[in-house]
Design a protein around this motif. Structure first.
Motif, PDB file in Angstrom:
ATOM      1  N   ALA A 258       0.736  -1.324  -0.017  1.00  0.00           N
ATOM      2  CA  ALA A 258       0.065   0.038   0.004  1.00  0.00           C
ATOM      3  C   ALA A 258       0.784   1.116   0.127  1.00  0.00           C
ATOM      4  N   LEU A 259       2.272   1.201   0.595  1.00  0.00           N
ATOM      5  CA  LEU A 259       2.852   2.220   0.539  1.00  0.00           C
ATOM      6  C   LEU A 259       3.786   2.343  -0.517  1.00  0.00           C
ATOM      7  N   ASN A 260       3.556   1.500  -1.599  1.00  0.00           N
ATOM      8  CA  ASN A 260       4.211   1.398  -2.625  1.00  0.00           C
ATOM      9  C   ASN A 260       5.986   1.006  -2.420  1.00  0.00           C
ATOM     10  N   LEU A 261       6.190   0.360  -1.282  1.00  0.00           N
ATOM     11  CA  LEU A 261       7.636  -0.122  -1.083  1.00  0.00           C
ATOM     12  C   LEU A 261       7.776  -1.420  -1.929  1.00  0.00           C
ATOM     13  N   ARG A 262       8.949  -1.430  -2.576  1.00  0.00           N
ATOM     14  CA  ARG A 262       9.211  -2.667  -3.247  1.00  0.00           C
ATOM     15  C   ARG A 262       9.868  -3.560  -2.177  1.00  0.00           C
ATOM     16  N   ILE A 263       9.248  -4.743  -2.330  1.00  0.00           N
ATOM     17  CA  ILE A 263      10.180  -5.851  -1.633  1.00  0.00           C
ATOM     18  C   ILE A 263      10.804  -6.838  -2.614  1.00  0.00           C
ATOM     19  N   PRO A 264      12.292  -6.918  -2.247  1.00  0.00           N
ATOM     20  CA  PRO A 264      13.247  -6.486  -1.057  1.00  0.00           C
ATOM     21  C   PRO A 264      13.733  -5.381  -1.307  1.00  0.00           C
ATOM     22  N   GLU A 265      13.693  -4.592  -2.542  1.00  0.00           N
ATOM     23  CA  GLU A 265      14.513  -3.500  -2.589  1.00  0.00           C
ATOM     24  C   GLU A 265      14.324  -2.364  -1.701  1.00  0.00           C
ATOM     25  N   ASP A 266      13.254  -2.098  -1.387  1.00  0.00           N
ATOM     26  CA  ASP A 266      13.156  -0.965  -0.209  1.00  0.00           C
ATOM     27  C   ASP A 266      12.846  -1.366   1.137  1.00  0.00           C
ATOM     28  N   LEU A 267      12.227  -2.942   1.271  1.00  0.00           N
ATOM     29  CA  LEU A 267      12.303  -3.671   2.342  1.00  0.00           C
ATOM     30  C   LEU A 267      12.234  -5.010   2.533  1.00  0.00           C
ATOM     31  N   SER A 268      13.118  -5.400   3.102  1.00  0.00           N
ATOM     32  CA  SER A 268      13.372  -6.814   3.211  1.00  0.00           C
ATOM     33  C   SER A 268      12.232  -7.465   4.388  1.00  0.00           C
ATOM     34  N   ILE A 269      11.884  -8.602   4.313  1.00  0.00           N
ATOM     35  CA  ILE A 269      10.822  -9.224   5.137  1.00  0.00           C
ATOM     36  C   ILE A 269      11.165 -10.389   5.454  1.00  0.00           C
ATOM     37  N   VAL A 270      11.210 -11.012   6.587  1.00  0.00           N
ATOM     38  CA  VAL A 270      11.039 -12.414   7.092  1.00  0.00           C
ATOM     39  C   VAL A 270       9.907 -12.605   8.003  1.00  0.00           C
TER      40      VAL A 270
END
Lengths: 342, 342
Positions: A258-270
């Motif tokens: 929703a915030l237009n954050l790209r995963i994983p470029e802008d945000l990594s998630i585990v």
DNA sequence: CATCTCAATGTAATCGTTTGCAACCGGGTT
DNA sequence: AACCCGGTTGCAAACGATTACATTGAGATG
């Protein structure tokens, strides 16, 4: 429905012999046994479990209470339990507490009337109190530990999993790693949180309480928490998130989108706990996988072993190992344009 | 565990009065009633359901058999059933057939011994035979119809859903619409297939058997079938797929990805049954949504109504409506580079 | 041949509840 | 005073299986 009386009458024997022919074959002459067996077959006789249970005082039934059958994790636990119980000739009675101590209480009361010989439970925060109503019945706590004295527990290696997850993010170069953690009074949540904190410390990173938000295990909690973390000012916003359970991970991923954050470029998630969804989402999610089905079977094996040979020793605690599965939701942090050379 | 004898003794009455005080409050003098109730409370008395069932011949229990508890669709059915049963004071006994008639048979036998007062079942292909063992017990078939005579059914509007799905694809301009259909002997599969065929015909499109492949409801069946359909030569390859159940849709989507087909640019997909996964996958999936939870509660209401007022009339068939939810996995077909001007 | 033994079977009690029937009791009616 | 009535209560019989104990009978033993 044919009763054993009918079988006895057709086979021209007393109900006692009929009963023995069926359950203690070697106590009756082979010719009579045959007569009884064929009579039973002819009538489609199925023993009345209720009457048998009443007489024998054992129901060959175990109670199962999970907190949310719609959560695939719990569904899989339930299946593991049922399959294992079935193998041992036990019937599993499945209930849902919906993470609500009051509902858990009601489930336990209902269960009690059915005289289960044992209970496997994923405890809510009220379990410690609720379980007192079941004194005398062997109990196995699954996935979480409520702290009820004397119960066997079967859990995953939450610390190990959380440590691996955090180290993975650290090794990729992340320094601002946020965490969304479950309820404080649920053991899995605190264990994962503690391990995360310890791993940060071991790597010389500071633990920033502002990057750690609590949630109630559900999707929207994850969503809300992620939204808050990800809208922090750029230089404080975490570049990676470690999320303490599967449902909240869904919410967090949606928040990132929703915030237009790209995963994983802008945000990594585990995430914690693998699932169909984690495997097929875009990008495939890096997760700490748990041996879910095996947790269920293990709990059942433990319980049944205990029914067979009642224990006196201290309760046992079994821990099954977890595995970090690295997919594509994690990468080195994207260094922002103005280089931050220390 | 305290029995009613203990309660009676403590309250200084006979077991008969104790029993009545608890279950027929108006048959006993208020002072004695109070005495009994407080004795019961003091002892933590919980009636032994087993003994009661044996005496009354009614267990307040209903059996539930679904084909796959790991499938979220079924988990939701189960939850709907349990919640509704609970509301009416019934306990639901949940079993799994794993889509295997033999397991279904075993579940029915086990169930039989527990004297369920009714059964809600998602039938396998062997149900018609298996259910004969349960004559005399009211049965509600859920989601599918096995053709067993005399049973009430509660299903979704499969025809309507499949029609809407097919029409949607047609209206977008697709002419080569493939379908992956479930087992021939499962009613939902044939209904959806028939409606698909009829919708094509109504639109003046020819039904091409080569574009219709069967599957066994599981993910890998969907994968295999999709792979075959999508590797047809370019001019015969379907530009859209309508897939007959949720699990197979997962497989089909993965197959499309493996072939590097973009959804919806290169391939439009409509699935049957909505899910978390369908909503969050990329792109969000266009699906025919079913009122899953309501199917479960409806089945339960029907069954319990039947238990209260045994019917003689012909069995009822309830159908709940489905909804086409258009998301982003469907779009007009991408006309290939060399224009195919009529 | 009397007695003992042991295998095979039957009799009846038992599990915890509910419930038909009978007993009791106090008060009103005849 | 005899009767009845209705509200309370207790006695005891179910429900369908299992099982402790008694019984039976046939063959072995002395």
């Amino acid at each position: 429905m044919a009763s054993i009386q009918d079988v006895a009458q057709l086979a021209q024997v007393s109900t006692a012999t009929a009963s023995r022919a069926l359950s203690r074959p070697d106590m009756v002459a082979s010719t009579t046994r045959e007569r009884v067996l064929s009579a039973a077959r002819e009538l489609g006789y199925q023993p009345n479990v209720i009457a048998r249970s009443l007489r024998q005082g054992e129901t060959r039934t175990i109670g199962v209470i999970v907190t949310d059958i719609l959560n695939p994790f719990h569904a899989q636990l339930a299946k593991g339990i049922q399959d294992a119980a079935d193998r041992h000739g036990y019937t599993a009675f499945l209930f849902n507490s919906d993470e609500d101590p009051a509902k858990e209480r009601r489930a336990i009361d209902t269960l009690r009337g059915h005289l289960p010989q044992g209970l496997i439970i994923v405890p809510t925060s009220g379990a410690r109190e609720n379980l007192q109503a079941l004194s005398g019945v062997p109990i196995v706590e699954l996935d979480r530990m409520s702290g009820t004295p004397g119960v066997t527990t079967v859990t995953a290696d939450n610390s190990g999993g959380a440590t691996a997850a955090t180290r993975h993010l650290i090794s990729l170069g992340h320094t601002r790693i946020g965490m969304i953690v479950g309820q404080q009074d649920i053991s899995t949540a605190t264990q994962r949180h503690d391990a995360y904190r310890a791993a940060l410390k071991a790597a010389g990173l500071t633990y920033d309480p502002a990057l750690v938000l609590p949630g109630n295990h559900r999707e929207d909690d994850g969503h809300r928490a992620a939204l808050r973390l990800l809208t922090l000012p750029e230089h404080r916003r975490p570049t990676a998130l470690f999320i303490g359970n599967n449902e909240m991970t869904v919410g967090a991923v949606l928040a990132a989108r929703a915030l237009n954050l790209r995963i994983p470029e802008d945000l990594s998630i585990v995430g914690f706990d693998d699932s169909r969804w984690a495997q097929t989402m875009n990008p495939p999610l890096t997760v700490v996988a748990q041996p879910t089905y095996d947790l269920g079977t293990c709990a059942t094996e433990q319980l049944i072993a205990q029914l067979r040979h009642p224990r006196d020793g201290p309760p046992q605690h079994h821990q099954l190992s977890t595995t970090l599965i690295v997919r594509h939701s994690t990468s080195p942090p994207h260094t922002p344009a103005p280089a931050h050379s220390h």
